[in-house]
Design a protein around this motif. Sequence first.
Motif, mmCIF file in Angstrom:
data_model
loop_
_atom_site.group_PDB
_atom_site.id
_atom_site.type_symbol
_atom_site.label_atom_id
_atom_site.label_comp_id
_atom_site.label_asym_id
_atom_site.label_seq_id
_atom_site.Cartn_x
_atom_site.Cartn_y
_atom_site.Cartn_z
ATOM 1 N N SER A 159 -8.552 -22.421 -27.399
ATOM 2 C CA SER A 159 -7.840 -23.456 -26.953
ATOM 3 C C SER A 159 -8.924 -24.696 -26.682
ATOM 4 O O SER A 159 -8.566 -25.714 -26.613
ATOM 5 C CB SER A 159 -7.131 -23.106 -25.552
ATOM 6 N N MET A 160 -9.923 -24.185 -25.949
ATOM 7 C CA MET A 160 -10.905 -25.165 -25.444
ATOM 8 C C MET A 160 -11.685 -25.654 -26.839
ATOM 9 O O MET A 160 -11.770 -27.120 -26.588
ATOM 10 C CB MET A 160 -12.012 -24.317 -24.741
ATOM 11 N N ILE A 161 -11.834 -25.237 -27.825
ATOM 12 C CA ILE A 161 -12.404 -25.845 -29.108
ATOM 13 C C ILE A 161 -11.155 -26.874 -29.565
ATOM 14 O O ILE A 161 -11.803 -27.905 -29.903
ATOM 15 C CB ILE A 161 -12.704 -24.691 -30.129
ATOM 16 N N LYS A 162 -10.190 -26.525 -29.518
ATOM 17 C CA LYS A 162 -9.010 -27.550 -29.840
ATOM 18 C C LYS A 162 -8.834 -28.757 -29.057
ATOM 19 O O LYS A 162 -8.926 -29.873 -29.435
ATOM 20 C CB LYS A 162 -7.733 -26.886 -29.798
ATOM 21 N N GLY A 163 -9.211 -28.399 -27.743
ATOM 22 C CA GLY A 163 -9.210 -29.533 -26.672
ATOM 23 C C GLY A 163 -8.054 -30.278 -26.661
ATOM 24 O O GLY A 163 -6.988 -30.250 -27.623
ATOM 25 N N ALA A 164 -8.021 -31.409 -25.855
ATOM 26 C CA ALA A 164 -6.905 -32.658 -25.906
ATOM 27 C C ALA A 164 -6.718 -33.216 -27.033
ATOM 28 O O ALA A 164 -5.795 -34.049 -27.259
ATOM 29 C CB ALA A 164 -7.018 -33.310 -24.519
ATOM 30 N N CYS A 165 -7.853 -33.596 -27.780
ATOM 31 C CA CYS A 165 -7.969 -34.430 -28.778
ATOM 32 C C CYS A 165 -7.092 -33.871 -29.908
ATOM 33 O O CYS A 165 -6.596 -34.754 -30.754
ATOM 34 C CB CYS A 165 -9.544 -34.555 -29.260
ATOM 35 N N HIS A 166 -6.770 -32.747 -30.041
ATOM 36 C CA HIS A 166 -6.120 -32.200 -31.227
ATOM 37 C C HIS A 166 -4.788 -32.585 -30.907
ATOM 38 O O HIS A 166 -4.090 -32.996 -31.928
ATOM 39 C CB HIS A 166 -6.333 -30.590 -31.371
ATOM 40 N N LEU A 167 -4.061 -32.559 -29.765
ATOM 41 C CA LEU A 167 -2.564 -33.077 -29.652
ATOM 42 C C LEU A 167 -2.809 -34.464 -29.936
ATOM 43 O O LEU A 167 -1.717 -34.922 -30.711
ATOM 44 C CB LEU A 167 -2.388 -32.792 -28.081
ATOM 45 N N ARG A 168 -3.664 -35.274 -29.284
ATOM 46 C CA ARG A 168 -3.728 -36.693 -29.729
ATOM 47 C C ARG A 168 -3.425 -37.087 -31.174
ATOM 48 O O ARG A 168 -2.926 -37.908 -31.880
ATOM 49 C CB ARG A 168 -4.913 -37.351 -29.028
ATOM 50 N N LEU A 169 -4.555 -36.075 -31.839
ATOM 51 C CA LEU A 169 -4.590 -36.312 -33.498
ATOM 52 C C LEU A 169 -3.200 -35.996 -34.050
ATOM 53 O O LEU A 169 -2.857 -36.544 -35.094
ATOM 54 C CB LEU A 169 -5.581 -35.327 -34.137
ATOM 55 N N LEU A 170 -2.627 -34.893 -33.564
ATOM 56 C CA LEU A 170 -1.107 -34.493 -34.269
ATOM 57 C C LEU A 170 -0.144 -35.624 -33.946
ATOM 58 O O LEU A 170 0.899 -35.786 -34.944
ATOM 59 C CB LEU A 170 -0.686 -33.249 -33.558
ATOM 60 N N ILE A 171 -0.248 -36.485 -32.845
ATOM 61 C CA ILE A 171 0.868 -37.383 -32.755
ATOM 62 C C ILE A 171 0.316 -38.708 -33.189
ATOM 63 O O ILE A 171 0.876 -39.905 -33.075
ATOM 64 C CB ILE A 171 1.344 -37.279 -31.196
ATOM 65 N N GLY A 172 -1.114 -38.794 -33.912
ATOM 66 C CA GLY A 172 -1.316 -40.147 -34.525
ATOM 67 C C GLY A 172 -2.012 -40.913 -33.605
ATOM 68 O O GLY A 172 -2.074 -42.021 -33.857
ATOM 69 N N CYS A 173 -2.331 -40.371 -32.332
ATOM 70 C CA CYS A 173 -3.015 -41.390 -31.244
ATOM 71 C C CYS A 173 -4.605 -41.621 -31.423
ATOM 72 O O CYS A 173 -5.250 -42.202 -30.720
ATOM 73 C CB CYS A 173 -2.842 -40.972 -30.080
ATOM 74 N N CYS A 174 -5.283 -40.684 -32.374
ATOM 75 C CA CYS A 174 -6.734 -40.878 -32.695
ATOM 76 C C CYS A 174 -7.078 -40.182 -33.830
ATOM 77 O O CYS A 174 -6.213 -39.674 -34.741
ATOM 78 C CB CYS A 174 -7.475 -40.174 -31.457
ATOM 79 N N GLU A 175 -8.410 -40.461 -34.340
ATOM 80 C CA GLU A 175 -8.592 -39.833 -35.342
ATOM 81 C C GLU A 175 -9.737 -38.494 -35.019
ATOM 82 O O GLU A 175 -10.041 -38.217 -34.030
ATOM 83 C CB GLU A 175 -9.968 -40.697 -36.217
ATOM 84 N N ALA A 176 -10.065 -37.724 -36.064
ATOM 85 C CA ALA A 176 -10.652 -36.547 -35.715
ATOM 86 C C ALA A 176 -12.008 -36.528 -35.525
ATOM 87 O O ALA A 176 -12.697 -37.468 -35.969
ATOM 88 C CB ALA A 176 -10.553 -35.679 -37.028
ATOM 89 N N PRO A 177 -12.486 -35.912 -34.446
ATOM 90 C CA PRO A 177 -13.718 -36.137 -34.165
ATOM 91 C C PRO A 177 -14.796 -35.673 -35.173
ATOM 92 O O PRO A 177 -14.429 -34.872 -36.041
ATOM 93 C CB PRO A 177 -13.753 -35.328 -32.829
ATOM 94 N N LYS A 178 -15.857 -36.475 -35.120
ATOM 95 C CA LYS A 178 -16.762 -36.084 -36.419
ATOM 96 C C LYS A 178 -18.254 -36.119 -35.879
ATOM 97 O O LYS A 178 -18.556 -36.699 -34.792
ATOM 98 C CB LYS A 178 -16.455 -36.934 -37.721
ATOM 99 N N GLY A 179 -19.206 -35.639 -36.731
ATOM 100 C CA GLY A 179 -20.650 -35.800 -36.398
ATOM 101 C C GLY A 179 -21.089 -35.471 -35.215
ATOM 102 O O GLY A 179 -20.592 -34.424 -34.518
ATOM 103 N N GLU A 180 -21.667 -36.111 -34.290
ATOM 104 C CA GLU A 180 -22.405 -35.996 -33.114
ATOM 105 C C GLU A 180 -21.251 -35.767 -31.894
ATOM 106 O O GLU A 180 -21.380 -34.750 -31.309
ATOM 107 C CB GLU A 180 -23.279 -37.043 -32.651
ATOM 108 N N ASP A 181 -20.407 -36.214 -32.110
ATOM 109 C CA ASP A 181 -19.171 -36.101 -31.156
ATOM 110 C C ASP A 181 -18.505 -34.555 -31.248
ATOM 111 O O ASP A 181 -18.605 -33.837 -30.287
ATOM 112 C CB ASP A 181 -18.002 -37.100 -31.136
ATOM 113 N N ALA A 182 -18.277 -34.344 -32.577
ATOM 114 C CA ALA A 182 -17.852 -32.954 -32.727
ATOM 115 C C ALA A 182 -18.736 -31.815 -32.161
ATOM 116 O O ALA A 182 -18.643 -30.863 -31.720
ATOM 117 C CB ALA A 182 -17.431 -32.772 -34.213
ATOM 118 N N GLU A 183 -20.060 -31.884 -32.637
ATOM 119 C CA GLU A 183 -21.187 -31.145 -32.077
ATOM 120 C C GLU A 183 -21.442 -31.029 -30.809
ATOM 121 O O GLU A 183 -21.582 -29.962 -30.244
ATOM 122 C CB GLU A 183 -22.393 -31.553 -32.790
#
Length: 213
Positions: free
Chosen positions: A172-196
């Motif tokens: 659940s922590m790996i998914k984070g709040a960003c995953h919900l925002r991604l599902l509803i189209g509010c952001c892009e998937a984190p990549k690169g340094e941000d994801a790491e």
Amino acid sequence: MTDRLPTTPSGPGRPKDPAKRSAILQAAKCLFLAHGYEGSSMDAIAAEAGVSKLTVYSHFNDKETLFAAAVASKCQEELPPLFFEQDPKVPLDQVLTEVGRRFHLLINSPESVAMHRLMVAQGTHNPELSRLFFEAGPQRILDATTQLLARADRNGQLRVAQPQRAAEHFLSMIKGACHLRLLIGCCEAPKGEDAEEHVADVVQLFLRAYRPD
């Protein structure tokens, strides 16, 4: 109503062709995501795979079975079972970081996001399909993570009284709040340094919470 052929007498038959099975699974993944579950017929999947409808049914008894296999196949592509088998020579933080990195990549992939959206849409009127999805994908990943943490507890690397609950916390922590925002189209998937950085932060927080001392 399921997409199913009439029952035929069983027999030894010829060995099934793994290449055809792979083609069927790939076709199923593409069509289920593009057209949804109800919009993807076994005829269309057979045509996309370049095989006969009878061949599809010889590998998968019905559309529900094929759907579950397609979900499991996608998860195994990104998180094969060996990823959860800890080598005693490899530090636990490296193992968790690699599992977290691959899981983060999987759940934020366009295919995974599309599948989750499809399941939300199906859940209200086809809960059985949602159950198949959960058991074929998320439940398998949760079970494998649980087993990994249970081994770490037995080896004295962590103190985990409830491995399944700890696995749920970690994923659940790996998914984070960003995953919900991604599902509803509010952001892009984190990549690169941000994801790491996100994965590294979660792993360090998790290890501090469950350290044996």
